[in-house]
Design an enzyme around this catalytic site. Structure first.
Site, mmCIF file in Angstrom:
data_model
loop_
_atom_site.group_PDB
_atom_site.id
_atom_site.type_symbol
_atom_site.label_atom_id
_atom_site.label_comp_id
_atom_site.label_asym_id
_atom_site.label_seq_id
_atom_site.Cartn_x
_atom_site.Cartn_y
_atom_site.Cartn_z
ATOM 1 N N GLU A 1 -61.197 64.303 -9.962
ATOM 2 C CA GLU A 1 -62.543 64.259 -10.520
ATOM 3 C C GLU A 1 -63.283 63.103 -9.856
ATOM 4 O OE1 GLU A 1 -64.997 63.429 -14.646
ATOM 5 O OE2 GLU A 1 -63.441 62.120 -13.873
ATOM 6 N N ASP B 1 -58.419 61.753 -13.386
ATOM 7 C CA ASP B 1 -59.704 61.396 -13.972
ATOM 8 C C ASP B 1 -60.302 60.179 -13.272
ATOM 9 O OD1 ASP B 1 -61.680 61.590 -16.258
ATOM 10 O OD2 ASP B 1 -60.930 59.551 -16.582
#
Length: 568
Positions: free
Chosen positions: A299, A227
């Site tokens: 990401e 993330d």
């Protein structure tokens, strides 16, 4: 041997060689069908209205049914849920909302039985301020003093007051620096105040994160979706101070994230280096423990040139799948030429340099396809991402055409992203059979009686059936030959029609035609071969088994997508 049998044997041999050759050249992740599960919304097993691990385990057979290779789970770790799990208070345990470590182990065991791979959301940039690490750092316990990013700030020469070290603005708005009374210093948080940034300049932080990766690898996971990759490192002057970021011109609000050009808080060279280190760690783990490749997804809402660096630099490798969000920027007005432009932006750099591609349809932070492009284009996007070479990434429910729910915000607990996070629609039954509870954590979409898995299983050309048919094609020789020269091509044959070709260059070829527009399109001279219809969407007037001579003409209805096959 009779001549006819000999010819048949030669043909069969060529087919086997082509298929096996293509398969041996492709690692599992390169052609994978990936599927994102938002655990709160997939399946509730205990009637509390919130999805959980036991619920996911009961639905793994569905993933196998629709042709999924691997599923990645949004955060399931212990958290006060200030940011729905992206604020982790214990990286080594499961939040009670979702179950226990024993439940997780059962999920892994079932997935392995079904030959499904499990990928976890890994959130290294920050922790929760309720993590014991932060408490230890606040109190300057041995080794944890610099575990987070702390700074004294600077004194305003005119007012004599202490100010933050720099003008940096958080992703959620407002300053990135917050004063901590106990420690008498500012701490950095690129996101919420309750999400203090870990200091990756500290060797101890890097050691802890490797330990977290190993903990979950030992429990059987097949990889991690990392993330907020661009935010892991920040730039700091040699004297320890932090530079102000320049004004971007994109916003007139000085408290908005878009107000600054984030040249010091995103995509730093040290972050790229960290991706290489983590890739090397996973490769070493595989060498010592065996099994298939463990994969890293990144990401990163960054330029494709930056994503290329995250993948590798020619001598070292980083994340196998820096996530490609280009198709998520399309709208209901996008033409075939717009689609090709989005594809080119990725392929011109990533395919040219690395022969890798992935295509993301949606996620938990973006409106669903039915809302941003229109329900009539859901199948078109699913066809495109499945037909293009590389890995496809599907957000749960997109395979059945789920849409956003308008949710009225009441108080601080409401998220403007809740609309795309509503419960999975399994059947026309109560709560769409997501939960047996009296209520669900978010409302089920009112259209669930019409749009759900059970109903679409029984409709020949439903979104679900189209999706399943596309996944079956990914294991064909033609689709597995994408790394061979000439194994694929794509073009806008006119303003509104996209054509994708997949071939093994021997005896199998697929032509996928997608009409993005609202008019009938007549196409002539696409090929000198006769093709068979394999898949047709609901807007088509044709059916599987019919044939068409592409040397003559073919007519596409508005919003129609078809898959044609030629066999030697």
């Amino acid at each position: 041997m009779p001549k006819r049998k000999l010819v048949g044997l030669i043909w069969l041999t060529c087919l086997v060689v082509a298929t096996l050759g293509a398969q041996s050249d492709v690692d599992w992740w390169e052609n994978a069908a990936l599927y994102q599960i938002y655990p709160r919304s997939f399946q509730d097993s205990d009637g509390d209205g919130i999805g959980d691990l036991k619920g996911i385990t009961t639905r793994l057979t569905y993933l196998k049914e629709i042709g999924i290779t691997a599923t990645w789970l949004s955060p399931i770790f212990t958290s006060p849920m200030s940011d729905f799990g992206y604020d982790i208070s214990n990286f080594y345990d499961i939040d009670p909302i979702f179950g226990t470590l024993a439940d997780f182990d059962e999920l892994i065991a079932k997935a392995k039985e079904l030959k499904l791979k499990i990928i976890l959301d890994f959130v290294p940039n920050h922790s929760s301020d309720e993590n014991e690490w932060f408490d230890k750092s606040v109190n300057r316990l041995d080794g944890y003093d610099d575990f987070y990013v702390w700074d004294d700030g600077k004194v305003n020469a005119e007012t004599g007051e202490r100010e933050p070290p720099s003008n940096w603005i958080s992703v959620f708005g407002g300053p990135q620096w917050t004063w901590h009374e106990t420690r008498q210093q500012y701490f950095l948080h690129q996101f919420q105040v309750k999400q203090p940034d870990l200091n990756f300049s500290s060797p101890m932080v890097k050691e802890h994160m490797l330990d977290v990766l190993k903990f979950w690898l030992d429990r059987g996971v097949d990889g991690f979706r990392i993330d907020a990759v661009p935010h892991i490192y920040e730039y700091r002057y040699a004297n320890g101070s932090y530079p102000d970021e320049p004004v971007s011109g994109w916003s007139s609000d000085p408290t908005a994230y878009e107000y600054h050009d984030h040249i010091y808080t995103k995509d730093q060279p040290a972050t790229v280096e960290l991706m290489y280190e983590w890739r090397e760690f996973l490769e070493q783990y595989q060498a010592e423990n065996g099994g298939d490749t463990r994969v890293l997804l990144a990401e990163a809402y960054s330029s494709v040139e930056t994503l290329s660096a995250y993948f590798g630099n020619g001598t070292r490798f980083g994340t196998q799948l820096p996530m490609n969000f280009q198709l998520m920027y399309l709208s209901g007005y996008s033409t075939a030429k717009d689609v090709v432009g989005s594809i080119d932006y990725w392929m011109d750099t990533m395919w040219s340099n690395h022969q890798t591609a992935n295509w993301v349809v949606g996620n938990h932070d973006t409106q669903r396809v039915a809302d941003r492009m229109g329900a009539h284009k859901v199948d078109l996007l699913n066809v495109i991402v499945s037909a293009l070479p590389g890995a496809s990434v599907t957000y749960y429910g997109e395979e059945i055409g789920m849409s956003n729910v308008d949710i009225e915000c009441t108080g601080d607990s409401c998220e403007d992203r809740d609309g795309e996070r509503t419960p999975m629609q399994w059947t026309p039954g109560v709560n769409a059979e997501f939960s047996t509870g009296e209520s669900t954590w978010l409302p089920v979409n009112p259209d669930y009686e019409r749009i759900n898995v059970q109903t679409e299983r029984g409709v020949a050309r439903s979104s679900l059936q189209i999706f399943k048919g596309l996944q079956k094609l990914k294991s064909s020789s033609a689709f597995l030959s994408f790394k061979k020269e000439g194994g694929f091509s794509y073009e806008a044959v006119n303003e509104q029609v996209l054509q994708i070709i997949r071939t093994n260059k021997i005896n199998e070829e697929y032509r996928i035609l997608i009409n993005m527009g609202n008019n009938m399109e007549k196409l002539e001279g696409l090929s000198d071969k006769t093709y068979e219809y394999i898949l047709t969407t609901a807007y088509s007037t044709h059916y599987p088994g019919q044939t068409v001579d592409l040397g003559l003409c073919i007519v596409l209805m508005p919003y129609e997508a078809i898959v044609l096959r030629w066999l030697a």
